[in-house]
Design a protein around this motif. Sequence first.
Motif, mmCIF file in Angstrom:
data_model
loop_
_atom_site.group_PDB
_atom_site.id
_atom_site.type_symbol
_atom_site.label_atom_id
_atom_site.label_comp_id
_atom_site.label_asym_id
_atom_site.label_seq_id
_atom_site.Cartn_x
_atom_site.Cartn_y
_atom_site.Cartn_z
ATOM 1 N N GLY A 2 0.886 -1.361 0.016
ATOM 2 C CA GLY A 2 -0.010 -0.101 0.104
ATOM 3 C C GLY A 2 0.974 1.281 -0.185
ATOM 4 N N LEU A 3 0.817 2.001 -0.990
ATOM 5 C CA LEU A 3 1.656 3.245 -1.305
ATOM 6 C C LEU A 3 1.148 4.593 -0.482
ATOM 7 C CD1 LEU A 3 2.711 3.006 -4.903
ATOM 8 C CD2 LEU A 3 3.749 2.074 -2.828
ATOM 9 N N GLY A 4 1.960 5.324 -0.057
ATOM 10 C CA GLY A 4 1.494 6.639 0.861
ATOM 11 C C GLY A 4 3.014 7.194 1.444
ATOM 12 N N ASN A 5 2.798 8.148 2.143
ATOM 13 C CA ASN A 5 3.875 8.820 2.804
ATOM 14 C C ASN A 5 3.615 8.324 4.365
ATOM 15 O OD1 ASN A 5 5.300 10.210 0.810
ATOM 16 N ND2 ASN A 5 3.229 11.470 0.575
ATOM 17 N N PRO A 6 4.712 8.675 4.987
ATOM 18 C CA PRO A 6 4.796 8.224 6.495
ATOM 19 C C PRO A 6 4.213 9.352 7.270
ATOM 20 C CG PRO A 6 6.947 8.773 5.774
ATOM 21 C CD PRO A 6 6.264 8.736 4.513
ATOM 22 N N GLY A 7 3.678 9.132 8.310
ATOM 23 C CA GLY A 7 3.553 10.092 9.454
ATOM 24 C C GLY A 7 2.093 10.756 9.565
ATOM 25 N N ALA A 8 1.662 11.126 10.835
ATOM 26 C CA ALA A 8 0.308 11.631 10.788
ATOM 27 C C ALA A 8 -0.002 12.672 10.035
ATOM 28 C CB ALA A 8 0.092 11.869 12.279
ATOM 29 N N ASP A 9 0.641 13.407 9.712
ATOM 30 C CA ASP A 9 0.477 14.453 8.882
ATOM 31 C C ASP A 9 -0.037 14.333 7.337
ATOM 32 O OD1 ASP A 9 1.179 16.397 10.828
ATOM 33 O OD2 ASP A 9 3.052 16.852 9.702
ATOM 34 N N TYR A 10 0.416 13.117 6.911
ATOM 35 C CA TYR A 10 -0.104 12.607 5.441
ATOM 36 C C TYR A 10 -1.221 11.515 5.463
ATOM 37 C CZ TYR A 10 4.207 14.749 4.366
ATOM 38 O OH TYR A 10 5.155 15.552 3.835
ATOM 39 N N ALA A 11 -1.778 11.055 6.887
ATOM 40 C CA ALA A 11 -2.427 9.758 7.026
ATOM 41 C C ALA A 11 -3.809 9.964 6.140
ATOM 42 C CB ALA A 11 -2.680 9.614 8.370
ATOM 43 N N GLY A 12 -4.445 11.240 6.168
ATOM 44 C CA GLY A 12 -5.682 11.071 5.384
ATOM 45 C C GLY A 12 -5.629 11.650 4.147
ATOM 46 N N ASN A 13 -4.386 11.852 3.532
ATOM 47 C CA ASN A 13 -4.413 12.468 2.356
ATOM 48 C C ASN A 13 -4.656 11.395 1.107
ATOM 49 O OD1 ASN A 13 -0.974 14.131 2.391
ATOM 50 N ND2 ASN A 13 -2.764 14.472 3.492
ATOM 51 N N ARG A 14 -5.182 12.090 0.077
ATOM 52 C CA ARG A 14 -5.543 11.173 -1.039
ATOM 53 C C ARG A 14 -4.197 10.367 -1.592
ATOM 54 N NH1 ARG A 14 -7.894 16.268 -1.875
ATOM 55 N NH2 ARG A 14 -10.082 16.071 -2.326
ATOM 56 N N HIS A 15 -3.209 10.615 -1.647
ATOM 57 C CA HIS A 15 -1.818 10.021 -1.681
ATOM 58 C C HIS A 15 -1.704 8.739 -0.880
ATOM 59 C CE1 HIS A 15 0.918 10.304 -4.877
ATOM 60 N NE2 HIS A 15 1.993 10.851 -4.153
ATOM 61 N N ASN A 16 -2.431 8.870 0.317
ATOM 62 C CA ASN A 16 -2.061 7.647 1.115
ATOM 63 C C ASN A 16 -3.236 6.629 1.041
ATOM 64 O OD1 ASN A 16 0.096 9.203 2.173
ATOM 65 N ND2 ASN A 16 -0.237 8.232 4.022
ATOM 66 N N VAL A 17 -4.081 6.692 0.153
ATOM 67 C CA VAL A 17 -5.381 5.911 -0.112
ATOM 68 C C VAL A 17 -4.858 4.328 -0.015
ATOM 69 C CG1 VAL A 17 -5.595 5.717 -2.337
ATOM 70 C CG2 VAL A 17 -7.498 5.440 -0.914
ATOM 71 N N GLY A 18 -3.772 4.009 -0.521
ATOM 72 C CA GLY A 18 -2.947 2.711 -0.634
ATOM 73 C C GLY A 18 -2.723 2.179 0.696
ATOM 74 N N GLN A 19 -2.242 3.011 1.759
ATOM 75 C CA GLN A 19 -2.024 2.441 2.986
ATOM 76 C C GLN A 19 -3.293 2.350 3.832
ATOM 77 O OE1 GLN A 19 1.031 4.675 4.798
ATOM 78 N NE2 GLN A 19 2.581 3.968 3.470
ATOM 79 N N MET A 20 -4.298 3.367 3.602
ATOM 80 C CA MET A 20 -5.790 3.065 4.159
ATOM 81 C C MET A 20 -6.121 1.733 3.805
ATOM 82 S SD MET A 20 -7.459 6.818 3.371
ATOM 83 C CE MET A 20 -6.313 8.268 3.604
ATOM 84 N N VAL A 21 -6.104 1.190 2.458
ATOM 85 C CA VAL A 21 -6.661 -0.047 2.032
ATOM 86 C C VAL A 21 -6.048 -1.171 2.886
ATOM 87 C CG1 VAL A 21 -6.839 -1.767 0.115
ATOM 88 C CG2 VAL A 21 -7.361 0.845 -0.194
ATOM 89 N N LEU A 22 -4.705 -0.970 2.951
ATOM 90 C CA LEU A 22 -3.977 -2.134 3.693
ATOM 91 C C LEU A 22 -4.415 -2.188 5.132
ATOM 92 C CD1 LEU A 22 -2.415 -2.678 1.131
ATOM 93 C CD2 LEU A 22 -0.540 -2.941 2.513
ATOM 94 N N ALA A 23 -4.854 -0.960 5.782
ATOM 95 C CA ALA A 23 -5.278 -1.016 7.122
ATOM 96 C C ALA A 23 -6.476 -1.582 7.140
ATOM 97 C CB ALA A 23 -5.203 0.441 7.695
ATOM 98 N N GLU A 24 -7.497 -1.657 5.985
ATOM 99 C CA GLU A 24 -8.628 -2.215 6.153
ATOM 100 C C GLU A 24 -8.648 -3.451 6.177
ATOM 101 O OE1 GLU A 24 -12.694 -3.226 5.326
ATOM 102 O OE2 GLU A 24 -12.009 -1.559 6.046
ATOM 103 N N LEU A 25 -7.465 -4.070 5.520
ATOM 104 C CA LEU A 25 -7.442 -5.612 5.084
ATOM 105 C C LEU A 25 -6.896 -6.104 6.417
ATOM 106 C CD1 LEU A 25 -5.721 -5.399 1.709
ATOM 107 C CD2 LEU A 25 -7.643 -6.956 2.462
ATOM 108 N N ALA A 26 -5.938 -5.604 7.363
ATOM 109 C CA ALA A 26 -5.123 -6.014 8.289
ATOM 110 C C ALA A 26 -6.457 -6.187 9.310
ATOM 111 C CB ALA A 26 -4.135 -5.072 8.717
ATOM 112 N N ASP A 27 -7.267 -4.913 9.523
ATOM 113 C CA ASP A 27 -8.196 -4.901 10.358
ATOM 114 C C ASP A 27 -9.258 -6.179 10.356
ATOM 115 O OD1 ASP A 27 -7.663 -2.727 11.573
ATOM 116 O OD2 ASP A 27 -8.918 -1.308 10.525
ATOM 117 N N ARG A 28 -9.527 -6.524 8.915
ATOM 118 C CA ARG A 28 -10.599 -7.697 8.587
ATOM 119 C C ARG A 28 -10.005 -9.027 9.031
ATOM 120 N NH1 ARG A 28 -12.222 -7.000 2.269
ATOM 121 N NH2 ARG A 28 -13.482 -5.445 2.526
ATOM 122 N N ARG A 29 -8.562 -9.125 9.168
ATOM 123 C CA ARG A 29 -7.891 -10.276 9.512
ATOM 124 C C ARG A 29 -7.337 -10.234 11.017
ATOM 125 N NH1 ARG A 29 -10.780 -12.244 6.306
ATOM 126 N NH2 ARG A 29 -10.233 -12.363 4.147
#
Length: 187
Positions: A2-29
């Motif tokens: 999941g692509l994105g940028n590190p740190g809380a400042d970037y967490a909600g950015n559009r560029h971080n949607v890849g990392q958001m998807v991986l968080a969803e996958l991890a939560d499911r499992r």
Amino acid sequence: MGLGNPGADYAGNRHNVGQMVLAELADRRSASFRSHKANAMVAEARTGIDGPRLVLAKPNSFMNLSGAPVAGLLRFFKIPADRLIVVHDELDIPFDTVRLKRGGGHGGHNGLRDIISAIGTPEFLRVRVGIGRPPGRQPAADFVLRDFASTERVALPNLLADAADAVESLASDGLTAAQQRFHAPPA
């Protein structure tokens, strides 16, 4: 991956949607991310009881330097490039749309450009999460580094769930079956 940028400042950015998807996958499992020597956070899971193993990874590097962590993880886990699934934001796809493909160019996406350079091939699977084009004359670089708009945040959980479903489908069913499922017009 999941692509994105590190740190809380970037967490909600559009560029971080890849990392958001991986968080969803991890939560499911109920999988937890742990620090990995390849400069990434990694969680391991399966798509089901007997399903394929997933190595969920979020690089700790900035987006434009995603290649080294990806290459390191492929070597460490002995995963061939053609089994790599990269989840990333895509300007050229409307918001709230998921598209799947194998290979192709980087389309100006610097994270993809760096991965292609580091692993020596563009032939990997991609889950392209549509974020749409910037409004008016806003530069694309500014747009991707902004948080989703309030109206987008309402639909975001469903988009993340769809993209996570797409990753699981790619891993379990392969590209053609996943494309048929996610590229079909709504019934």
